[in-house]
Design a protein around this motif. Structure first.
Motif, mmCIF file in Angstrom:
data_model
loop_
_atom_site.group_PDB
_atom_site.id
_atom_site.type_symbol
_atom_site.label_atom_id
_atom_site.label_comp_id
_atom_site.label_asym_id
_atom_site.label_seq_id
_atom_site.Cartn_x
_atom_site.Cartn_y
_atom_site.Cartn_z
ATOM 1 N N PRO A 1 9.255 18.790 1.058
ATOM 2 C CA PRO A 1 9.145 18.176 2.378
ATOM 3 C C PRO A 1 7.895 17.300 2.533
ATOM 4 O O PRO A 1 6.793 17.707 2.184
ATOM 5 C CB PRO A 1 9.094 19.376 3.332
ATOM 6 N N SER A 2 8.104 16.090 3.010
ATOM 7 C CA SER A 2 7.022 15.205 3.478
ATOM 8 C C SER A 2 5.897 15.001 2.476
ATOM 9 O O SER A 2 4.717 15.052 2.819
ATOM 10 C CB SER A 2 6.435 15.745 4.793
ATOM 11 N N VAL A 3 6.255 14.724 1.231
ATOM 12 C CA VAL A 3 5.247 14.544 0.184
ATOM 13 C C VAL A 3 4.258 13.438 0.534
ATOM 14 O O VAL A 3 3.039 13.589 0.369
ATOM 15 C CB VAL A 3 5.926 14.258 -1.178
ATOM 16 N N LEU A 4 4.749 12.314 1.016
ATOM 17 C CA LEU A 4 3.874 11.165 1.277
ATOM 18 C C LEU A 4 2.843 11.471 2.361
ATOM 19 O O LEU A 4 1.751 10.892 2.354
ATOM 20 C CB LEU A 4 4.701 9.942 1.682
ATOM 21 N N SER A 5 3.181 12.368 3.287
ATOM 22 C CA SER A 5 2.262 12.716 4.374
ATOM 23 C C SER A 5 1.400 13.930 4.057
ATOM 24 O O SER A 5 0.482 14.249 4.811
ATOM 25 C CB SER A 5 3.050 12.991 5.664
ATOM 26 N N ARG A 6 1.687 14.615 2.954
ATOM 27 C CA ARG A 6 0.925 15.815 2.584
ATOM 28 C C ARG A 6 -0.049 15.543 1.442
ATOM 29 O O ARG A 6 -1.046 16.256 1.292
ATOM 30 C CB ARG A 6 1.871 16.940 2.194
ATOM 31 N N ASN A 7 0.233 14.526 0.643
ATOM 32 C CA ASN A 7 -0.639 14.224 -0.489
ATOM 33 C C ASN A 7 -1.913 13.507 -0.040
ATOM 34 O O ASN A 7 -1.988 12.951 1.060
ATOM 35 C CB ASN A 7 0.095 13.342 -1.503
ATOM 36 N N GLU A 8 -2.883 13.508 -0.933
ATOM 37 C CA GLU A 8 -4.118 12.755 -0.714
ATOM 38 C C GLU A 8 -3.787 11.277 -0.496
ATOM 39 O O GLU A 8 -2.915 10.721 -1.156
ATOM 40 C CB GLU A 8 -5.035 12.904 -1.934
ATOM 41 N N ARG A 9 -4.508 10.641 0.459
ATOM 42 C CA ARG A 9 -4.235 9.242 0.756
ATOM 43 C C ARG A 9 -5.536 8.476 0.980
ATOM 44 O O ARG A 9 -6.486 9.017 1.551
ATOM 45 C CB ARG A 9 -3.345 9.116 2.006
ATOM 46 N N LEU A 10 -5.540 7.236 0.542
ATOM 47 C CA LEU A 10 -6.629 6.310 0.833
ATOM 48 C C LEU A 10 -5.988 5.128 1.548
ATOM 49 O O LEU A 10 -5.159 4.419 0.970
ATOM 50 C CB LEU A 10 -7.317 5.854 -0.457
ATOM 51 N N ILE A 11 -6.354 4.938 2.802
ATOM 52 C CA ILE A 11 -5.705 3.923 3.638
ATOM 53 C C ILE A 11 -6.675 2.790 3.919
ATOM 54 O O ILE A 11 -7.826 3.010 4.314
ATOM 55 C CB ILE A 11 -5.232 4.518 4.969
ATOM 56 N N THR A 12 -6.204 1.564 3.708
ATOM 57 C CA THR A 12 -6.989 0.371 4.017
ATOM 58 C C THR A 12 -6.256 -0.422 5.089
ATOM 59 O O THR A 12 -5.101 -0.810 4.901
ATOM 60 C CB THR A 12 -7.177 -0.522 2.787
ATOM 61 N N TYR A 13 -6.925 -0.649 6.209
ATOM 62 C CA TYR A 13 -6.382 -1.489 7.275
ATOM 63 C C TYR A 13 -6.992 -2.878 7.134
ATOM 64 O O TYR A 13 -8.230 -3.022 7.123
ATOM 65 C CB TYR A 13 -6.712 -0.909 8.639
ATOM 66 N N ILE A 14 -6.149 -3.887 7.016
ATOM 67 C CA ILE A 14 -6.619 -5.253 6.770
ATOM 68 C C ILE A 14 -6.140 -6.181 7.883
ATOM 69 O O ILE A 14 -4.938 -6.271 8.153
ATOM 70 C CB ILE A 14 -6.122 -5.780 5.412
ATOM 71 N N LYS A 15 -7.078 -6.864 8.520
ATOM 72 C CA LYS A 15 -6.774 -7.861 9.548
ATOM 73 C C LYS A 15 -6.541 -9.201 8.884
ATOM 74 O O LYS A 15 -7.313 -9.629 8.029
ATOM 75 C CB LYS A 15 -7.950 -7.958 10.530
ATOM 76 N N HIS A 16 -5.454 -9.883 9.271
ATOM 77 C CA HIS A 16 -5.134 -11.189 8.692
ATOM 78 C C HIS A 16 -4.712 -12.146 9.802
ATOM 79 O O HIS A 16 -4.735 -11.779 10.994
ATOM 80 C CB HIS A 16 -4.041 -11.047 7.631
ATOM 81 N N THR A 17 -4.346 -13.345 9.466
ATOM 82 C CA THR A 17 -4.058 -14.392 10.442
ATOM 83 C C THR A 17 -2.998 -13.976 11.453
ATOM 84 O O THR A 17 -3.065 -14.352 12.630
ATOM 85 C CB THR A 17 -3.596 -15.678 9.729
ATOM 86 N N PHE A 18 -2.025 -13.189 11.032
ATOM 87 C CA PHE A 18 -0.875 -12.893 11.884
ATOM 88 C C PHE A 18 -0.877 -11.469 12.445
ATOM 89 O O PHE A 18 0.084 -11.064 13.095
ATOM 90 C CB PHE A 18 0.416 -13.130 11.091
#
Length: 268
Positions: free
Chosen positions: A171-188
């Motif tokens: 169940p929900s592997v992507l939400s349970r595993n370690e994550r490094l998230i990068t939020y990037i602002k761009h033109t749009f």
């Protein structure tokens, strides 16, 4: 019964301690002797590598290799969103009221994937690509847009494998595993590049932690062994290419679709 046993084995192997042992070995000088076997087993196109095989001092150094210049052309059209990795599209589609539908038969929420981040409101009706990297693939992650870092978040978690069995039966592997998230602002608008750790991934690292802006195609981060990238676009800012579908193999720099100014009223 077989599935229950495999699930138990997967749970046990998701311990960080086991992953760290594998990580230490892959960094060792001894591991370099396994590089030719690794190349043969996974049919890796070694001629694309930046250096000759004998120049890599460990299996990890080879695994996180860069490529020769020009190996991955970058779509440079102004409105394009480009693929951040070499991999396989395991899911793609619009996000519906904060729910990512049918990722290997499971639904995910943006809230859980982004760890309840205040950014999540931007993506509740956005678009998602789930991109799986097998051991065969090149394992560096590149910026899919030209933009600046808004925020980076490291979420500690498990290290379940992200292969077909785990993604389907755990169940929900992507939400349970370690994550490094990068939020990037761009033109749009904004994108979120979610790098998901997996079994035997000793770490997910930025290529240069001091960099805060990237051109499209710039080196962003890398996995130490295979995993998955979840790419999210802000509500109403993206139209996917009609040529792509779930199950397609894609390459870094490939055109994924067209970015545009939001056609929705997005809370900020």
């Amino acid at each position: 019964m077989a599935k229950k046993i495999l699930r138990l084995m997967t749970e046990l192997s998701s311990r960080k301690s086991i992953s760290k042992i594998m990580g230490r070995f892959s960094h060792s000088r001894v591991s370099r002797y396994f590089i030719p076997m690794f190349i043969k087993t996974y049919q890796i196109p070694a001629l694309e590598a930046e250096k000759d095989i004998h120049e890599y001092r460990s299996l990890n150094e080879f695994f996180t290799r860069k490529l020769k210049t020009g190996m991955r052309p970058i779509d440079d059209s102004e409105h394009s969103l480009t693929c951040p990795v070499d991999g396989l599209i395991t899911a793609m589609g619009p996000i519906s009221s904060g729910t990512i539908l049918n990722v290997k038969g499971q639904n995910y929420t943006v809230k859980d994937l982004l760890h309840h981040s205040p950014h999540l409101e931007l993506y509740k009706n956005g678009y998602v690509f789930v991109l799986y990297l097998s051991p065969t693939n090149y394992h560096r992650i590149h910026s899919p847009v030209t933009g600046t870092k808004v925020e980076s978040e490291h979420i500690k978690g498990r290290v379940y494998p992200v292969n077909d069995f785990a993604m389907t039966h755990m169940p929900s592997v992507l939400s349970r595993n370690e994550r490094l998230i990068t939020y990037i602002k761009h033109t749009f608008g904004e994108i979120a590049v979610v790098k998901v750790g997996a079994m035997n991934v000793s770490s997910i690292k930025y290529s240069d932690s001091d960099v805060t802006a990237w051109d499209k195609g710039d080196d962003l981060a890398y996995f130490e062994f295979g995993s998955t990238v979840v790419l999210l676009t802000e509500n109403g800012t993206f139209t996917p290419s009609s040529d792509l579908k779930t199950g397609d193999a894609v390459r870094m720099g490939q055109y994924l679709g067209r970015m545009h100014i939001s056609d929705q009223s997005t809370p900020r």
